[in-house]
Design a protein around this motif. Structure first.
Motif, PDB file in Angstrom:
ATOM      1  N   VAL B 100     -38.016 -12.703  11.567  1.00  0.00           N
ATOM      2  CA  VAL B 100     -39.247 -12.394  12.534  1.00  0.00           C
ATOM      3  C   VAL B 100     -39.604 -13.608  13.129  1.00  0.00           C
ATOM      4  O   VAL B 100     -40.109 -14.502  12.217  1.00  0.00           O
ATOM      5  CB  VAL B 100     -40.132 -11.545  11.978  1.00  0.00           C
ATOM      6  N   ASN B 113     -35.120 -12.403  22.076  1.00  0.00           N
ATOM      7  CA  ASN B 113     -34.495 -11.032  21.953  1.00  0.00           C
ATOM      8  C   ASN B 113     -33.392 -10.756  22.703  1.00  0.00           C
ATOM      9  O   ASN B 113     -32.308  -9.983  22.311  1.00  0.00           O
ATOM     10  CB  ASN B 113     -35.895  -9.955  22.192  1.00  0.00           C
ATOM     11  N   GLU B 117     -29.954  -9.580  21.270  1.00  0.00           N
ATOM     12  CA  GLU B 117     -29.013  -8.288  21.612  1.00  0.00           C
ATOM     13  C   GLU B 117     -27.615  -8.626  22.114  1.00  0.00           C
ATOM     14  O   GLU B 117     -26.696  -7.899  21.670  1.00  0.00           O
ATOM     15  CB  GLU B 117     -29.825  -7.700  23.093  1.00  0.00           C
ATOM     16  N   ALA B 122     -29.763  -7.836  17.313  1.00  0.00           N
ATOM     17  CA  ALA B 122     -31.140  -7.196  17.409  1.00  0.00           C
ATOM     18  C   ALA B 122     -31.281  -6.277  15.955  1.00  0.00           C
ATOM     19  O   ALA B 122     -30.671  -5.682  15.446  1.00  0.00           O
ATOM     20  CB  ALA B 122     -30.978  -5.899  18.364  1.00  0.00           C
ATOM     21  N   GLY B 123     -32.642  -6.520  15.421  1.00  0.00           N
ATOM     22  CA  GLY B 123     -32.666  -6.061  14.042  1.00  0.00           C
ATOM     23  C   GLY B 123     -32.728  -7.129  12.970  1.00  0.00           C
ATOM     24  O   GLY B 123     -33.587  -7.071  11.928  1.00  0.00           O
ATOM     25  N   THR B 126     -35.715 -11.143  15.628  1.00  0.00           N
ATOM     26  CA  THR B 126     -36.754 -10.337  16.549  1.00  0.00           C
ATOM     27  C   THR B 126     -37.807 -11.505  16.742  1.00  0.00           C
ATOM     28  O   THR B 126     -38.627 -11.883  15.850  1.00  0.00           O
ATOM     29  CB  THR B 126     -37.253  -8.975  15.693  1.00  0.00           C
ATOM     30  N   GLU B 128     -41.823 -11.946  18.306  1.00  0.00           N
ATOM     31  CA  GLU B 128     -42.816 -11.011  18.781  1.00  0.00           C
ATOM     32  C   GLU B 128     -43.873 -12.098  19.581  1.00  0.00           C
ATOM     33  O   GLU B 128     -43.856 -13.128  19.085  1.00  0.00           O
ATOM     34  CB  GLU B 128     -43.644 -10.570  17.538  1.00  0.00           C
TER      35      GLU B 128
END
Lengths: 119, 317
Positions: B100, B113, B117, B122-123, B126, B128
């Motif tokens: 993260v 991101n 992808e 993805a997952g 990530t 933010e």
């Protein structure tokens, strides 16, 4: 040198006189640098800031970097002593360079301090 | 641009810093891609030899950082100031971590991101859009925390590390990688004596707070971290910025007036040249500090007896 800063006086007389008095400042640069000033009172100077500490008229040695500016701009920038103004002049190409830019940044410190001492 | 925030409301401070930092990092990613290495790591690389290419040195740095953090498959890693995700992608793809990242710059997060992808991560990777002061994760959530080249934008490291300690697992590790400056210079700044060049650097980056090494260490220790290892990597940053500068110079025709304005390009040229001089002349320093959470009375973990496991001596693909 009193009054308005004059580039020709600076490179022909003042810096050659000051170099032996403050050799440690110049030797930190450790490079041959060219100064190319255009316009009235312009000219080309070669500053050998390696072992010899010599300023000569003309391109007498291969420079590691060169500052190119109109004499009026160059004199105003040095007299003003503002790093912000120098940056803005470079961004606007009133102050041009060729060769190794980091060395030119080191030279800025030397020229500013020497021009202050000379004025 | 003033950076004295005494008495400033925290929300205003966060808003100001977010906008200021974004002004630098939200320039088009293709501009940064044009002078950074292939990983787009906008921080000090690591040279095992001066002949290393920037790409090799980037890999060395990522490997070195992963080794110091003792990253393992399945680890949940928080990257504070994740940039374009170089370390997150490395940790996810090479080691199998879940990562993260937080950044206040929207374009950076979107870039990370988007790449995640495309790469089917993805997952696992990530990003933010989040200011470090707004971190809000469960207690003992992360196995590892890293912050690389971001503390320079943080005004209060005590506040930052106070937020890191609770969200790191008790047996977790945190690595702080960042620039500092000699104490005498920092002391002058604290006394209100600043230089025009110093202020210009802060403006270039949007906002900047270059502290001394002991201030970083003090903030760590006062917020329940034990310093396990410190490595001075200043020389590595000098070599890194020299290579960035060369790439910028080589790519003038592709950048100037196209990807960014000619003035912005020339501004970057001056500052990149200036950074390399800053490192060369000891005005700016860089360190990696590895730490763990500590509480007096805790049984100490069986940490490695030597630094052997955290040495990167030769680059290997």
């Amino acid at each position: 040198m009193k009054g308005k800063l004059n580039a020709r006086d600076l490179f022909d007389h003042e810096i050659p006189k000051l170099l032996p008095e403050k050799p440690e400042v110049a030797k930190r640069i450790n490079a041959v640098v060219g100064i190319e000033l255009t316009g009235e009172d312009g000219g080309y100077w070669t500053l050998d800031l390696t072992e010899n500490l010599v300023v000569e008229r003309g391109r007498t040695k291969e420079p590691k970097c060169t500052i190119i500016a109109h004499t009026d701009d160059f004199e105003a920038l040095l007299a003003g002593g503002s790093v912000r103004d120098l940056l803005q002049a470079f961004k606007e190409k009133r102050l041009q360079t060729s060769g190794h830019l980091p060395t030119i940044l080191k030279l800025e410190g030397l020229l500013t301090s020497y021009s202050k001492m000379a004025s | 641009m003033g950076t004295d925030f005494a008495g400033t409301n925290l929300r205003d401070l966060i808003a100001f810093q977010t906008e200021a930092v974004s002004s630098h990092y939200d320039l088009p990613p293709q501009f940064f891609a044009g002078f950074l290495g292939p990983r787009m790591a906008y921080s000090c690389a690591y040279f095992t030899d001066e002949s290393n290419s920037l790409a090799e040195a980037e890999e060395n740095k990522l490997l070195l950082t992963a080794k110091k953090l003792d990253l393992k498959e399945g680890d949940l890693l928080l990257d504070i100031g994740c940039g374009w995700g170089s370390f997150m992608f490395y940790a996810a793809e090479k080691i199998g971590c879940r990562t993260v990242g937080i950044t206040p710059a929207k374009e950076q997060a979107a870039f990370v991101n988007g790449v995640a992808e495309k790469r089917g991560l993805a997952g696992k990777v990530t990003a933010e859009v989040r200011h470090v002061y707004d971190m809000d994760y469960p207690q003992a959530y992360f196995d590892k925390i890293v912050t690389i080249g971001a503390i320079e934008h943080m005004d209060d490291l005590h506040r930052v590390f106070a937020k890191c300690a609770p969200i790191l697992k008790d047996d977790g590790l945190m690595l702080v990688h960042g620039m500092t400056r000699p104490w005498k210079d920092r002391e002058k700044e604290l006394q209100g004596i600043t230089t025009e060049a110093g202020e210009l650097v802060k403006e270039h980056f949007g906002v900047g707070y270059w502290k001394s090494l002991w201030e970083v260490m003090e903030a760590l220790e006062k917020n329940d971290f034990e310093i396990l290892d410190h490595e001075n990597i200043t020389r590595h940053y000098q070599l890194t910025t020299e290579r960035w500068f060369e790439s910028l110079q080589d790519n003038e025709k592709e950048f100037a007036g196209k990807v960014v304005s000619e003035e912005k390009y020339r501004e970057f040229m001056v500052f990149m040249a200036g950074y390399s001089i800053g490192f060369e002349t000891s005005h700016t320093l860089c360190s990696q500090i590895l730490c763990r959470k500590i509480q007096s009375g805790d049984i100490r973990p069986a940490l490695p007896l030597t630094r052997q496991d955290m040495i990167v001596s030769t680059y290997k693909e």
